[in-house]
Scaffold this motif. Structure first.
Motif, PDB file in Angstrom:
ATOM      1  N   ASP A 104      85.068  96.566  62.423  1.00 11.09           N
ATOM      2  CA  ASP A 104      84.849  97.443  61.075  1.00 11.09           C
ATOM      3  C   ASP A 104      86.294  97.650  60.486  1.00 11.09           C
ATOM      4  O   ASP A 104      86.496  97.935  59.436  1.00 11.09           O
ATOM      5  N   ARG A 105      87.402  97.992  61.165  1.00 12.71           N
ATOM      6  CA  ARG A 105      88.828  98.067  60.794  1.00 12.71           C
ATOM      7  C   ARG A 105      89.805  97.458  61.774  1.00 12.71           C
ATOM      8  O   ARG A 105      89.720  97.372  62.808  1.00 12.71           O
ATOM      9  N   LEU A 106      90.957  97.314  60.830  1.00 10.17           N
ATOM     10  CA  LEU A 106      91.701  96.530  61.564  1.00 10.17           C
ATOM     11  C   LEU A 106      92.584  97.411  62.711  1.00 10.17           C
ATOM     12  O   LEU A 106      93.140  98.728  62.289  1.00 10.17           O
ATOM     13  N   VAL A 107      92.871  96.813  63.809  1.00  3.25           N
ATOM     14  CA  VAL A 107      93.580  97.777  64.871  1.00  3.25           C
ATOM     15  C   VAL A 107      94.327  96.878  65.651  1.00  3.25           C
ATOM     16  O   VAL A 107      94.386  95.580  65.690  1.00  3.25           O
ATOM     17  N   GLY A 108      95.241  97.524  66.485  1.00  4.11           N
ATOM     18  CA  GLY A 108      96.013  96.527  67.294  1.00  4.11           C
ATOM     19  C   GLY A 108      97.510  96.228  66.686  1.00  4.11           C
ATOM     20  O   GLY A 108      97.990  96.851  65.755  1.00  4.11           O
ATOM     21  N   ARG A 109      98.275  95.123  67.065  1.00  9.07           N
ATOM     22  CA  ARG A 109      99.383  94.782  66.430  1.00  9.07           C
ATOM     23  C   ARG A 109      99.321  94.155  65.122  1.00  9.07           C
ATOM     24  O   ARG A 109      98.484  93.087  64.841  1.00  9.07           O
ATOM     25  N   LEU A 110     100.131  94.504  64.480  1.00  9.42           N
ATOM     26  CA  LEU A 110     100.437  94.038  62.885  1.00  9.42           C
ATOM     27  C   LEU A 110     101.850  93.590  62.841  1.00  9.42           C
ATOM     28  O   LEU A 110     102.838  94.600  62.854  1.00  9.42           O
ATOM     29  N   ARG A 111     102.164  92.477  62.802  1.00 11.02           N
ATOM     30  CA  ARG A 111     103.915  92.327  62.458  1.00 11.02           C
ATOM     31  C   ARG A 111     104.065  91.820  61.084  1.00 11.02           C
ATOM     32  O   ARG A 111     103.651  90.927  60.487  1.00 11.02           O
ATOM     33  N   ILE A 112     104.849  92.735  60.557  1.00 11.27           N
ATOM     34  CA  ILE A 112     105.266  92.632  59.136  1.00 11.27           C
ATOM     35  C   ILE A 112     106.697  92.325  58.968  1.00 11.27           C
ATOM     36  O   ILE A 112     107.697  93.040  59.559  1.00 11.27           O
ATOM     37  N   GLY A 113     106.898  91.345  58.225  1.00  6.66           N
ATOM     38  CA  GLY A 113     108.157  90.959  57.710  1.00  6.66           C
ATOM     39  C   GLY A 113     108.686  91.507  56.511  1.00  6.66           C
ATOM     40  O   GLY A 113     107.908  91.575  55.564  1.00  6.66           O
ATOM     41  N   VAL A 114     110.109  92.067  56.389  1.00 12.88           N
ATOM     42  CA  VAL A 114     110.604  92.424  55.064  1.00 12.88           C
ATOM     43  C   VAL A 114     111.656  92.036  54.727  1.00 12.88           C
ATOM     44  O   VAL A 114     112.755  92.040  55.742  1.00 12.88           O
ATOM     45  N   ILE A 115     112.243  91.765  53.612  1.00 14.02           N
ATOM     46  CA  ILE A 115     113.594  91.400  53.279  1.00 14.02           C
ATOM     47  C   ILE A 115     114.541  92.746  53.292  1.00 14.02           C
ATOM     48  O   ILE A 115     114.178  93.683  52.845  1.00 14.02           O
ATOM     49  N   PRO A 116     115.917  92.396  53.489  1.00 15.61           N
ATOM     50  CA  PRO A 116     116.727  93.388  53.398  1.00 15.61           C
ATOM     51  C   PRO A 116     117.090  94.194  52.205  1.00 15.61           C
ATOM     52  O   PRO A 116     117.576  95.451  52.437  1.00 15.61           O
ATOM     53  N   THR A 117     116.611  93.830  51.135  1.00 18.30           N
ATOM     54  CA  THR A 117     116.827  94.627  49.940  1.00 18.30           C
ATOM     55  C   THR A 117     115.471  95.386  49.366  1.00 18.30           C
ATOM     56  O   THR A 117     115.508  95.806  48.721  1.00 18.30           O
ATOM     57  N   LYS A 171     134.429  91.061  37.109  1.00 16.54           N
ATOM     58  CA  LYS A 171     134.327  91.007  38.664  1.00 16.54           C
ATOM     59  C   LYS A 171     132.920  91.358  39.266  1.00 16.54           C
ATOM     60  O   LYS A 171     132.586  92.717  39.407  1.00 16.54           O
ATOM     61  N   LEU A 172     131.854  90.553  39.328  1.00 18.17           N
ATOM     62  CA  LEU A 172     130.597  90.845  39.526  1.00 18.17           C
ATOM     63  C   LEU A 172     130.390  90.592  41.088  1.00 18.17           C
ATOM     64  O   LEU A 172     130.537  89.566  41.577  1.00 18.17           O
ATOM     65  N   LEU A 173     130.136  91.767  41.728  1.00 16.33           N
ATOM     66  CA  LEU A 173     129.899  91.703  43.248  1.00 16.33           C
ATOM     67  C   LEU A 173     128.377  91.292  43.556  1.00 16.33           C
ATOM     68  O   LEU A 173     127.380  91.848  43.040  1.00 16.33           O
ATOM     69  N   LEU A 174     128.388  90.568  44.483  1.00 15.23           N
ATOM     70  CA  LEU A 174     126.900  89.951  44.884  1.00 15.23           C
ATOM     71  C   LEU A 174     126.775  90.053  46.350  1.00 15.23           C
ATOM     72  O   LEU A 174     127.348  90.093  47.241  1.00 15.23           O
ATOM     73  N   LEU A 175     125.521  89.617  46.545  1.00 11.83           N
ATOM     74  CA  LEU A 175     125.211  89.508  48.159  1.00 11.83           C
ATOM     75  C   LEU A 175     125.517  88.214  48.450  1.00 11.83           C
ATOM     76  O   LEU A 175     125.569  87.320  47.497  1.00 11.83           O
ATOM     77  N   GLU A 176     125.772  87.925  49.916  1.00 15.53           N
ATOM     78  CA  GLU A 176     126.092  86.629  50.421  1.00 15.53           C
ATOM     79  C   GLU A 176     125.037  85.780  50.063  1.00 15.53           C
ATOM     80  O   GLU A 176     123.944  85.976  49.943  1.00 15.53           O
ATOM     81  N   GLU A 177     125.233  84.376  50.215  1.00 21.47           N
ATOM     82  CA  GLU A 177     124.412  83.392  49.978  1.00 21.47           C
ATOM     83  C   GLU A 177     123.153  83.453  51.192  1.00 21.47           C
ATOM     84  O   GLU A 177     123.266  83.954  52.170  1.00 21.47           O
ATOM     85  N   GLY A 178     121.831  83.212  50.801  1.00 19.90           N
ATOM     86  CA  GLY A 178     120.809  83.492  51.625  1.00 19.90           C
ATOM     87  C   GLY A 178     119.913  84.478  51.225  1.00 19.90           C
ATOM     88  O   GLY A 178     118.690  84.404  51.248  1.00 19.90           O
ATOM     89  N   HIS A 179     120.310  85.407  50.309  1.00 20.12           N
ATOM     90  CA  HIS A 179     119.782  86.425  49.860  1.00 20.12           C
ATOM     91  C   HIS A 179     119.013  86.170  48.480  1.00 20.12           C
ATOM     92  O   HIS A 179     119.710  85.616  47.550  1.00 20.12           O
ATOM     93  N   CYS A 180     117.714  86.026  48.242  1.00 21.99           N
ATOM     94  CA  CYS A 180     117.255  85.942  47.004  1.00 21.99           C
ATOM     95  C   CYS A 180     117.591  86.739  45.835  1.00 21.99           C
ATOM     96  O   CYS A 180     117.638  86.288  44.726  1.00 21.99           O
ATOM     97  N   PHE A 181     117.951  88.103  46.388  1.00 19.56           N
ATOM     98  CA  PHE A 181     118.581  89.017  45.063  1.00 19.56           C
ATOM     99  C   PHE A 181     119.534  88.520  44.699  1.00 19.56           C
ATOM    100  O   PHE A 181     119.981  88.707  43.261  1.00 19.56           O
ATOM    101  N   ARG A 182     120.440  87.799  45.343  1.00 16.44           N
ATOM    102  CA  ARG A 182     121.638  87.219  44.784  1.00 16.44           C
ATOM    103  C   ARG A 182     121.432  86.088  43.799  1.00 16.44           C
ATOM    104  O   ARG A 182     122.082  86.200  42.786  1.00 16.44           O
TER     105      ARG A 182
END
Length: 306
Positions: free
Chosen positions: A90-103, A191-202
């Motif tokens: 009837d409802r979701l129980v147990g483990r839920l694995r959530i990924g989140v980006i750093p930004t 002088k624009l400061l950015l996140l390092e390569e690999g971050h989608c926000f960059r």
């Protein structure tokens, strides 16, 4: 007939992922000698070597690489059988694995966890914070159930559900307060400061400023938004940050936060999961909870950004 256990497959997958007996053993919550024995027994059962053993690291053999691909498919299918059983309740129980980006993670996770605890008391939430390309791979491998990222990810095997749209704002040193807001052309000369390569926000910031990624930018990249804002506060340059980060990152780093003129740079935040996941209906409900639980924080930061 070849006989090996599901447990051996999980141990093999962990070692294939970490390429280190100690790290894999820790991930499996067993001793390193016990893991070594299980891997050796699996190789003996298969009649083939899965790993090349080095002094500090192991690597998959050619056969091991093929075996790893099949193993991940098997383990993912087995996990989805468990999800199918969970989806029948009837409802979701147990483990839920959530990924989140750093930004996103530092700014919205507290409200997300609180919201899910209120609406889904039986959930055991596990959070994984890393960059988008890694989350997509972990979804494909079945190591996480869903991820909160910037859309689109454009992966045919994944469902994308938009949660909300968020603007970017300009963070400048306090001494720049009241100065005209630079346009894209002006930003390219600053002088624009950015996140390092690999971050989608960059990539999103570079796209807004129409800056080519091949342009040399030594010494201007950071690993977190917190570092970027601290650098701006020290007068090193300027940066773009998402609205959701304004309150947290400006508490200890006094900077001037200004909106851009329309059309403002923005990103779409959403949730993704495998199309084959039996929990798809429940994950859609989870997405609604995430959207509602983060609304107050997003409204507050939007007002603070002015």
């Amino acid at each position: 007939m070849i006989n090996f256990t599901l447990k051996q497959l999980r141990y093999f997958e962990a070692l294939a992922r970490h390429c280190h007996f100690g790290h894999a053993a820790a991930a499996c919550a067993i001793s390193q000698p016990a893991l070594s024995v299980q891997i050796k027994e699996l190789e003996q059962e298969l009649g083939a070597v899965l790993f090349e053993r080095g002094a500090r690291q192991v690597r998959l053999t050619l056969f091991g690489e093929e075996f790893a691909l099949r193993t991940r498919e098997i383990l993912r299918s087995i996990d989805e059988l468990g999800d199918l059983a969970r989806a029948s309740r009837d409802r979701l129980v147990g483990r839920l694995r959530i990924g989140v980006i750093p930004t996103i993670a530092p700014y919205l996770l507290p409200r997300i966890i609180t919201g899910l605890a209120r609406t889904h008391a039986g959930l055991d939430i596990h959070v994984r914070e890393t960059m988008t390309h890694k989350l997509i791979q972990e979804l494909a491998d079945g190591r996480i159930d869903t991820a909160i990222v910037a859309l689109p990810v454009s992966e045919p095997s994944l469902t994308e559900v938009a949660l909300f749209t968020e603007n970017f704002v300009l963070a400048r040193p306090l001494g720049d307060e009241g100065k005209p807001v630079p346009d894209r052309d002006a930003l390219r000369e600053m002088k624009l400061l950015l996140l390092e390569e690999g971050h989608c926000f960059r990539d999103q910031a570079l796209s807004f400023c129409n800056i080519q990624t091949s342009r040399q930018r030594e010494g201007l990249d950071a690993s977190s938004l917190a570092t970027l804002v601290q650098m701006v506060s020290a007068g090193i340059g300027v940066t773009l940050i998402p609205e959701m980060a304004v309150d947290v990152e400006t508490r200890s780093a006094p900077v001037s936060v200004t909106r851009f003129k329309d059309p403002q740079p923005a990103r779409i935040i959403g949730m993704i999961w495998r199309k084959t996941n039996p929990l798809a209906t429940e994950l859609t409900k989870i997405a609604d909870v995430v959207r509602r639980s983060t609304a107050p924080s997003r409204q507050y930061n939007a007002q603070k950004a002015g």
